[in-house]
Design an enzyme around this catalytic site. Structure first.
Site, PDB file in Angstrom:
ATOM      1  N   GLU A  24       0.820  -1.214   0.000  1.00 47.59           N
ATOM      2  CA  GLU A  24       0.000   0.000   0.000  1.00 47.59           C
ATOM      3  C   GLU A  24       0.856   1.268   0.000  1.00 47.59           C
ATOM      4  OE1 GLU A  24      -0.320  -2.532   2.056  1.00 47.59           O
ATOM      5  OE2 GLU A  24      -2.238  -3.479   1.531  1.00 47.59           O
ATOM      6  N   SER A  25       2.003   1.238   0.701  1.00 47.70           N
ATOM      7  CA  SER A  25       2.860   2.431   0.621  1.00 47.70           C
ATOM      8  C   SER A  25       3.588   2.463  -0.720  1.00 47.70           C
ATOM      9  CB  SER A  25       3.838   2.497   1.800  1.00 47.70           C
ATOM     10  OG  SER A  25       4.602   1.321   1.900  1.00 47.70           O
ATOM     11  N   ASP A  69       8.089 -12.407   8.880  1.00 43.70           N
ATOM     12  CA  ASP A  69       8.124 -12.430  10.349  1.00 43.70           C
ATOM     13  C   ASP A  69       7.210 -11.289  10.777  1.00 43.70           C
ATOM     14  OD1 ASP A  69       8.720 -12.828  12.978  1.00 43.70           O
ATOM     15  OD2 ASP A  69      10.787 -12.130  12.883  1.00 43.70           O
ATOM     16  N   THR A  89      -3.017  -8.915 -14.322  1.00 44.68           N
ATOM     17  CA  THR A  89      -1.578  -8.792 -14.586  1.00 44.68           C
ATOM     18  C   THR A  89      -0.979 -10.150 -14.910  1.00 44.68           C
ATOM     19  OG1 THR A  89      -1.072  -9.023 -12.243  1.00 44.68           O
ATOM     20  CG2 THR A  89      -1.368  -6.784 -13.082  1.00 44.68           C
ATOM     21  N   GLY A 144       4.575  -4.926  -9.281  1.00 40.50           N
ATOM     22  CA  GLY A 144       3.120  -4.828  -9.408  1.00 40.50           C
ATOM     23  C   GLY A 144       2.584  -3.561  -8.753  1.00 40.50           C
ATOM     24  N   ASP A 145       3.158  -3.196  -7.633  1.00 38.12           N
ATOM     25  CA  ASP A 145       2.703  -1.991  -6.934  1.00 38.12           C
ATOM     26  C   ASP A 145       3.015  -0.744  -7.765  1.00 38.12           C
ATOM     27  OD1 ASP A 145       2.054  -3.716  -4.846  1.00 38.12           O
ATOM     28  OD2 ASP A 145       4.019  -3.477  -3.926  1.00 38.12           O
TER      29      ASP A 145
END
Lengths: 317, 317, 317, 317, 317, 317
Positions: A36-37, A105, A227, A258-259
């Site tokens: 998201e960032s 993690d 995609t 992708g982002d």
């Protein structure tokens, strides 16, 4: 008031340099990365103002993640938490046949307890687009609810909702993902999904064009992007399907490709460009991203313009 | 069959280089460190054979920790686990007035579920010394029981038991620590404890000599070592108190100094030296350790001999 | 609307690692540093919101500098320029008797043409404090005028003006500096000045207390801080002189110490603390800064609190 | 008691980073590498327990080499020597047309004086396979004898003998090599040899299948592996020839590829697999090795399984 | 007295490592590079003695550049200046589609004021070849005159003049370049020019062979080399055209490839070889250069011989 | 024709960074260092032109050493050898009580076979000073003779001879050293010797002033310098003794301090300064050297002037 508001977890990424292995490397490179960032940064670079919402531990590690996002020009609206860990992931990049590997993690992180009411929901409602991904509801049951609530609020505020399916098999099973995510579909305007996920998680069949069509028809999406990695992407919009090839690229790091694609697509759409043009910018942004270490599309719109215009720049001096 | 068997958690240690801050460093140095493996390595370097017992996740991170310990010549007997994390800690070393800071990220680790029956207890009973620290029972209630069971088994096998009190206020409160650890005291032969812990956790009063005396009298220890940082240590044995000064040292890394001290003390005692001589070796080992980055006393007995003999070596070429 | 607005140049700083020399180092560490952004960051860390104004070339180097400042939480309001260079400086840090050396490469920079009318002056007038230093007018004749205009605007808006004398003999002569800077004095409320500069540039005589007094009496300052390096500082306020000792510190980098001091002093004054308390925070902030590589006081108020409270933290784990 | 025991020299490897040249690099990366320890490590990773025998100087450099091997899980049985150097080699890796270059600095090393009677020969006789290479007898006349004696002892103990021809033209001439090594052939069960060496050193002719056949027929080998670099390998066993293709791979470091192949082949044969299956594992192990810096096949059997199963892994997260 | 004397600016080159971006890299690699010193070094490596003339600031940065050139065996004859900057350039290397990018920071440099009379012109007249490039006159009007004067002096002294056209669009426009450089053509014996520059700057048309022919006919050159990047080069000499293919190469750094080509060509011509042979050496030198980081052809003639002989070396050990 | 000609071996120096240990460091920093080239460089920096004579293997390692010396402005006159190794040494720098340690790996080096007739002896005879050290004759019996022959030739040519006793106990015994070196004394004009060596190798007694006096009286030296590390040095000349204190310094690397001292002393004497002044420059040069990593006094005469003038420079900007 930003054009696009995104919500999700950004992790500290630890990776050995130069093909070395986690098992023996004596130093790790440190980055911050989260879908998201990453999308917010790519959108910003392509001309949209962006805000990132999250819940982060009040520790040097948390501050580091937030600082890293801020430095790329993104506004951050963060709930600082005194409980919960900073999510981390260990990344081992390698060529074939070893392949790139990720060790998550990210259990019991600060964000896993984030509820919609902890955020200033008007920020979402004042934005033109709200964006999150299928990773967020995979992180905790609280986040499933939060994601649903945020999407609902966005819809109520008249904000377009965009969503990257982003199935992660190290977080949940295909069945869990399908059940949870399809329930969110009615609240989503723009869906981005890998052809592979459409098949193995949602159970659709056919070539990518057919997948886009079926998804677009079956649910009430305005736009569907399917995609296909190095084979490009399919954009379905108003029942029309557009083909976008991927640009050839000398890959340094595939993470975040992708982002970069999605952020650029949204930014150019917000800028008023049509779907084929936005897809072209998205593909060019993704291609440049692959030449850049780290998760983030640390590039300028000028560079993307150059690629769109002539498919790459020669040595410039 | 090793002279000394130790049991405990060894963490992956991530630290920014050269005084940099976690909040901004772009790379972390990677080491493995844990009190019990540090002690095993120091003991080995000073002439005792050593085995380290632990429970470790079956991941590259877990293998890294075990490999690091093996490379220093320690035998490892590890329960490989498919559940639980690899414990990590973030270390920021700095001079005054900033001071060195540690951020633990060691919840839900593999070792937190370790039970005595998972290990080959005969290894403990065949050794001459069994060693663990107050950190181990602080990690989980399972480990409290495991620690008690191992100490009991050692005692039954005729193995000397040595224990470093090692209170960590980021793991538990003084009250919890006191209650848990004093319950273990009857099973312990050799206690190592910082003067500060004897005062603030156990509530003893007086100067270090008095602390050693009181501890030795009140519980049934054979030997009590009270450590005082840069002011040296006190050794109480057979009701006699021995003073050991610390050597002057150009400190590169203070982490692991106490473990180096303890490992060397045990090794030299096992080798038949009296308490004052063993303390001298312990102090010299600790002093050299402080010139070495990382948690581990990566040194040779020859180097320690040289320090004991003439208090440091000039440029040797 | 920030508590404090600062205006000035931030340079790209290139420095060889670990005592190496510019003449032979094969890599340079890259930081961004400038007195006015350093002060903004220190003020922010100590509890004041801050904005940095500047004029910067629209290049990756310029974006880097701005990004670096943003990551520390500072709002930036930058005039992006297509003309003028990014200022750079080469820094060689060394102990005695070599000493630290700086090579400026800051001619014809973008900021040298900055005029007050290019900025949103209301930002200055809406702030509680406006801050700049004697470096800014040293950079060009345009900037002399700009500095004067900004100070005037601040005064008109009722904003307190703070100014660090910061004489740099590699930029101009004592005579030029005295003539230019004393002309600005009537518009300044809070003056920070090194005792050395008060003597060699302004021609005052006496011990630091006397210097503070003379400066405060002769001009119309509310507050005068006379800094004395490792010997602490003198604060003159309402005709009362306050002595502040420096904290002992293990210096990693002296660059930016004075800026950390000033930023912290301003922030704590804004927070309502009296001059002696603000000086104490300033000294503690400066001391921690010296343990940190780079120009910037990358620290938290908690850490400063700890130093103020007990003069430094021991190993915390 | 290990499945496989290997004997040979492991050198300290010094190499400039990232394509830099020995003539100008300001730092060298340090690894430990030697055919026989590389084979031991690869065998261990593929499921066989392994011990490495050698003679090593009692210096930090010697301890470093031994520690490095131990960390990979190999048992070491080392004669520590106070005479003789630690062998070193300088490695310059580069793509075409420069090519990778090696400078040996391995004269008068500790191992050059190693005699069979210095080792516990029962370790060899208790193992299932004894392995060494044509490098060992090339290092000194003492080692020619030692190699012969060890092979003889292994045969007497019923231990299978495996041998990699490994001709190095920087150590001896083809004539010397042929004369020495063919004399050892009668004591060898499994021969690994590069097609190039079979031709230019031994003087055989024909395609690799013919080479394998001729070698197998002329001498009394059970198994002959003829390796062909990127074109795969030929396995001859019981007069049957098996073809194994090489996997496509993104090469990071070619050094140690052959050793990874051989170690994996031996381990899988020991595990009971037939020659074609063992060759397939060997090829997959070699392919993954090429993605890993250093001499050593720092990989897991799971990773090799994945390659054997589907020819490489995609991004896994 | 050197075989070849070159004149020009050598810059400090600052570049982020490993595909990182100027906008975020935390360290820059430092090299020295300039066309004329690169050519001198390549010529020296291929057997010609070489001297480099320049004007350099008397600072650590200037000394660094000169020292770097000296270390490669070049004689330097430098006018040390107390005015003017050291030229710098920022280099961002990347694969497609991002491409490599250069930011020049070379205004007001020491060399921009260099006049011919500051140098010992007999050095030029005693040499067999004098070499400079089209970059030099692009740097200042003083340098235009200086270049003309030096070429004239060389001609008068009977020294062959060689010139690389080297058009840089970040320094001047095609029109300025054409006007200035064609005026120098009558004083030049050997011209090296990229096919692209011959077309876009000089306005010639046709394939590279035709370009070479037209250039050679129209002006009074003895030799014309038209370079074509990865497609090789064309050599025109005595009205005969020779085709030289480029060698396949694993490119690490393209910077300096043309200079390596030119330096090698000149050196081999000076050694008495004919144009086709010199071209072959030039192509091989250029190919090896591409495997080497930095601007400089840090290679040996033996390595070039090997490539010329068999098109590349395999792993040599 | 240089002012000073030196003869000796320069080694490749490999050292772990930042206090790390040879036993575990993953990279070594690479420098070139040798007493005689160090002295040449220091002399050059302090104003004397210098040439270094040596015999070096024709390998990248040998070229690296020579290039490193050339870059510092020294003329080199080297016999390139196809036999013999490049000498190396491993350096582990550490504070007390560990101390700095050196492992020599310098047997069978190229220089060990160097004979006087391989060099152009006129270079020595044309110089004003010829310099070598007690290390050179310690390296081989051939070099003992070569050293004697060169000193004799210098004397015959009227060249002043300077000699640093430089006893190294890792190369030979005190008895061997005394016997060999005292035999050279009659040919030496200027002797530099550590007080410690004068005592333990030569058997003199007394305080440093007495040592200087006795040495000067007993042999026919013009000048004797007795060095005392951090306590300064004694200069004996024309039967007068001069005391020189050492400057306080923040030591980064002690290696090469004595060579910096000696080189500076010789250069300033050649420049016509008297012994006390030359000693002062020598002490200042040595003090600055200690702040510089590597073996070499990479400094400028200006910096030394500043230290001589005011005992160190403050932060200069």
């Amino acid at each position: 008031m930003s054009d696009i508001v995104t919500f999700g977890e950004t992790m500290l990424r630890l990776s050995p340099p130069d093909g070395e292995r986690l098992e023996s490397a004596t130093e790790f490179e440190v980055h911050a990365g989260g879908a998201e960032s990453n999308v917010a940064i790519a959108a910003d670079r392509l001309g949209a103002t962006a805000t990132w919402l999250s819940k982060v531990p009040e520790t040097p590690l948390g501050r580091r993640v937030v600082g890293e996002i801020r430095r790329h020009g993104i506004e951050t609206d963060v709930v600082w938490s005194h409980r919960g860990r900073q999510g981390t992931y260990y990344l081992e990049q390698a060529g074939e046949p070893r392949g790139t590997n990720v060790i998550y993690d990210r259990e019991n992180t600060a964000i896993s307890t984030a509820e919609a009411r902890e955020f200033d929901i008007e920020r979402i409602q004042d934005a033109r687009v709200f964006f999150t991904t299928g990773i967020t509801p995979a992180l905790s049951s609280t986040l499933r609810e939060t994601t649903a609530n945020m999407l609902k609020a966005a819809r109520q505020g008249g904000t377009t909702t965009a969503f990257d399916f982003n199935y992660r098999n190290k977080l949940w099973s295909p069945d869990e993902a399908r059940e949870t995510l399809t329930r969110l579909f009615p609240g989503i305007d723009v869906l981005v999904i890998a052809a592979r996920d459409a098949r193995t998680v949602l159970g659709f069949e056919g070539d990518p064009r057919q997948l886009a069509h079926k998804l677009g028809s079956q649910y009430d999406f305005t736009t569907v992007i399917v995609t296909r990695g190095s084979e490009g992407a399919i954009g379905w919009h108003d029942s029309v399907v557009h083909d976008q090839e991927a640009y050839e690229t000398d890959t340094v790091s595939p993470i975040g490709t992708g982002d970069a694609f999605t952020g650029a697509f949204i930014a150019r759409r917000l800028h008023g460009e049509d779907v084929p043009t936005a897809l072209e910018y998205a593909a060019a942004t993704a291609a440049i991203k692959r030449t850049i270490p780290g998760d983030v599309a640390l590039l300028s719109k000028d560079e993307v313009d150059a690629v769109v215009k002539d498919g790459g720049t020669a040595l410039s001096r």
